[in-house]
Design a protein around this motif. Structure first.
Motif, short mmCIF file in Angstrom:
data_model
loop_
_atom_site.label_atom_id
_atom_site.label_comp_id
_atom_site.label_asym_id
_atom_site.label_seq_id
_atom_site.Cartn_x
_atom_site.Cartn_y
_atom_site.Cartn_z
N LYS A 227 -2.16 -54.98 14.34
CA LYS A 227 -1.08 -54.78 15.31
C LYS A 227 0.29 -55.12 14.72
O LYS A 227 1.28 -54.42 14.98
N LEU A 228 0.32 -56.18 13.92
CA LEU A 228 1.59 -56.54 13.28
C LEU A 228 2.06 -55.45 12.33
O LEU A 228 3.25 -55.10 12.30
N ARG A 229 1.15 -54.91 11.55
CA ARG A 229 1.54 -53.86 10.61
C ARG A 229 2.02 -52.61 11.35
O ARG A 229 2.99 -51.95 10.93
N MET A 230 1.37 -52.26 12.45
CA MET A 230 1.78 -51.08 13.21
C MET A 230 3.17 -51.30 13.82
O MET A 230 4.02 -50.39 13.82
N ALA A 231 3.42 -52.50 14.33
CA ALA A 231 4.73 -52.79 14.92
C ALA A 231 5.83 -52.74 13.88
O ALA A 231 6.94 -52.25 14.14
N LEU A 232 5.53 -53.21 12.67
CA LEU A 232 6.53 -53.20 11.62
C LEU A 232 6.79 -51.80 11.08
O LEU A 232 7.88 -51.49 10.60
N ALA A 233 5.76 -50.95 11.13
CA ALA A 233 5.91 -49.59 10.62
C ALA A 233 6.62 -48.67 11.60
O ALA A 233 7.05 -47.57 11.23
#
Length: 353
Positions: A231-237
């Motif tokens: 989820k963190l990676r998706m939010a950052l992308a």
């Protein structure tokens, strides 16, 4: 003194009862002579015992390992000894009260405290093969190295859950520091998004991604942490600012890390995954730094069970910075970390205990 006492007694008896003195004088003489012989024999036995006891102590002391400490150094600063029982005699040659410790990472294996200037203290302990740190005077002073070599005649010790406590505690401290840095980077990203500068958010986002990649190894095998990491990676992308979702997910991820105890085989599984990213891209510098930290953390434990494997991993780490493309040192390190994972894995019964 005994002779004067007996003679004094005889004189007193001569005045009070002269006839009795003449009658019992031979018995008193025999008793005095026997007592003197017993006293002399006891003194002789004591002197002999003291002399031989001193010699035995001197002979036993020849096996002691002498350590001299000052406020800033210890002599020797690097010491190599065989595994097993060891006896150290630590002498304080500094000007203040000091202590001497044997450290396995953050764990104190053994110590002698409150050694006054000019005094010596003995420390007897049993050490497994590996490399340990020793304190040299004040806590701010550089530490020495204690290298304990495995014996070729004795079987290698089996690892227990207690052996994993030190590395697990030290890795938790590393994760706590990086998770705190991640939280600060998220705050910086939110501030950069409100400034209006197009370049500032992108730079802040790259900093967050770099810190996040160094934490991916800790999520190996944990479904909840892997989901939060995703989820963190998706939010950052995402192209749009996702600050409203990013902050709570980050806090949940950090809380999950702080509550998790990660054993060496799980650390190594995460390190291996960092060396072989799923997107077939090269590992980032932050990921390689995380792999290096895990490998160095577990080298002392590996030294106990497989010194040759520990030597190969050290060589891999030396060659790693010069490995410009996937393969080579990275592939060798991944293979050796897999072997390390098998060597450090606990039996299921021991893990459940």
């Amino acid at each position: 003194m005994l002779a004067l006492f007996l003679l004094g007694g005889r004189e007193g008896q001569a005045v009070a009862a002269p006839r009795l003195e003449t009658r019992h004088s031979p018995r008193l003489k025999l008793a005095g002579i026997a007592t003197l012989l017993l006293v002399c024999g006891g003194i002789g036995a004591f002197v002999y015992a003291a002399g031989t006891g001193g010699r035995r102590t001197a002979e036993a002391a020849t096996s002691d390992i002498a350590i001299a400490i000052t406020d800033r150094t210890c002599q020797p600063a690097v010491l190599t000894i065989p595994a097993g029982k060891a006896s150290f005699v630590v002498t304080n040659r500094g000007e203040r009260v000091l202590e001497w410790e044997i450290l396995d990472g953050v764990m104190v294996l053994d110590e002698r405290e409150n050694i006054a200037p000019g005094q010596s203290r003995r420390l007897t302990t049993r050490l497994h093969p590996g490399e340990y740190a020793i304190t040299c005077g004040l806590l701010s002073a550089p530490r020495g190295r204690l290298i304990v070599q495995a014996s070729t005649t004795q079987p290698r010790p089996a690892l227990t859950l207690m052996d994993m406590v030190g590395p697990a505690a030290e890795y938790r401290a590393i994760l706590s520091e990086r998770a705190a840095a991640l939280g600060r980077a998220i705050d910086a990203l939110e501030q950069a998004q409100g400034v209006g500068d197009a370049q500032a958010p992108e730079k802040a986002r790259r900093d967050v991604v770099a810190l996040l990649s160094s934490l991916r190894a800790a999520t190996a095998g944990d479904v909840e942490l892997e989901a939060l990491f995703g989820k963190l990676r998706m939010a950052l992308a995402a192209d749009t600012s996702a600050g409203s979702d990013l902050k709570p997910v980050t806090e949940a991820f950090r809380a999950g890390l702080s509550q998790r105890t990660i054993l060496p085989d799980t650390m190594l599984a995460g390190a291996i995954s960092l060396l072989s990213p799923p997107d077939n891209e090269g590992a980032s510098p932050e990921a390689l730094a995380a792999v290096r930290d895990i490998a160095k953390l577990l080298l002392p434990l590996t030294m106990r069970v497989d010194p040759a494997l520990a030597g190969r991993v050290r060589a891999d780490l030396v060659a790693l910075p010069g490995d410009a493309k996937p393969g080579g040192a990275r592939r060798a390190l991944a293979e050796d970390l897999s072997a390390m994972r098998k060597a450090l894995a606990l039996p299921e019964a021991e893990r459940r205990s």
